[in-house]
Motif scaffolding. Structure first.
Motif: not given
Ligand code: FNR
Length: 187
Positions: A12, A14, A17-19, A80, A82-83, A116
């Motif tokens: 990520s 971001r 970011s939680y990650n 993740e 979009n899976r 997530s």
């Molecule tokens: C997501 N998110 C997401 N979450 C999930 O559990 N499964 C998924 O398939 C998706 N798909 C998805 C697509 C896109 C384009 C975005 C931007 C987000 C939500 C995602 O888990 C969430 O934004 C987290 O906070 C992303 O991780 P970081 O940035 O916090 O580390």
């Protein structure tokens, strides 16, 4: 006991970011035998095979390849999308895998953690990533599996881990990863 370096790659970009927060917490909780070094992937240009074929890869590709190659192990901590795996992470994997025959991933022990806010904990991304790692000959830790769901509840406003269960899990994961890396490095 010698310390082993783990290249940490966060999927990520971001800023909150939680990650990334999970990866930082793991680095703090892990035993001293592992030294975690974050390798950034946000500035890597999209992989284009022509640039390697012409012998003129971007400097950022070369720097990335050198950092991963120098590490004893690799740890992926990824959301993740979009899976599946975020494009920025897949691009970094592709950059590290080429030129053909010079992959920096080959034979590295490592780990995969998906994080997530959702309930499934990024299971789809975790296993799509593992599919690439099979081909790349990376040996990710199998147990404990790490699908960390509900991540919005893990941290306080300062980004410090406030969830005891997650803290225990990450501490145990760090111990398991350390043993795994040491076993591999011992041959
Ligand atoms: C997501 N998110 C997401 N979450 C999930 O559990 N499964 C998924 O398939 C998706 N798909 C998805 C697509 C896109 C384009 C975005 C931007 C987000 C939500 C995602 O888990 C969430 O934004 C987290 O906070 C992303 O991780 P970081 O940035 O916090 O580390």
């Amino acid at each position: 006991m010698s310390a082993y370096t783990v290249a940490v790659i966060v999927g990520s970009l971001r800023k909150d970011s939680y990650n990334r927060l999970v990866a930082k917490a793991l680095a703090e909780l892990s035993p001293p035998e592992l030294k975690y070094e974050f390798v950034e992937i946000g500035e890597l240009p999209h992989y284009n095979q022509d640039l390697d074929a012409e012998g003129a890869p971007p400097a950022s590709w070369t720097a990335f390849r050198q950092k991963v190659k120098a590490a004893d192990a690799v740890l992926f901590v990824t959301p993740e999308y979009n899976r599946s795996v975020p494009g920025v992470l897949k691009n970094a994997i592709d950059v590290g895998s080429r030129p053909y025959g010079s992959s920096v991933w080959d034979k590295k022990p490592g780990g995969v953690i998906s994080v997530s806010p959702g309930a499934i904990g990024g299971f789809g991304a975790n296993h799509h990533l593992r599919q690439s790692l099979v081909f790349l000959n990376v040996f990710p830790l199998q147990q404990p599996e790490a699908y960390l769901g509900g991540a919005a509840e893990f941290f306080d406003e300062a980004g410090k881990l406030k969830n005891e269960r997650t803290r225990d899990f990450l501490r145990n994961y760090g111990v398991a990863l350390s043993k795994w890396v040491q076993t591999h490095k011992a041959g």
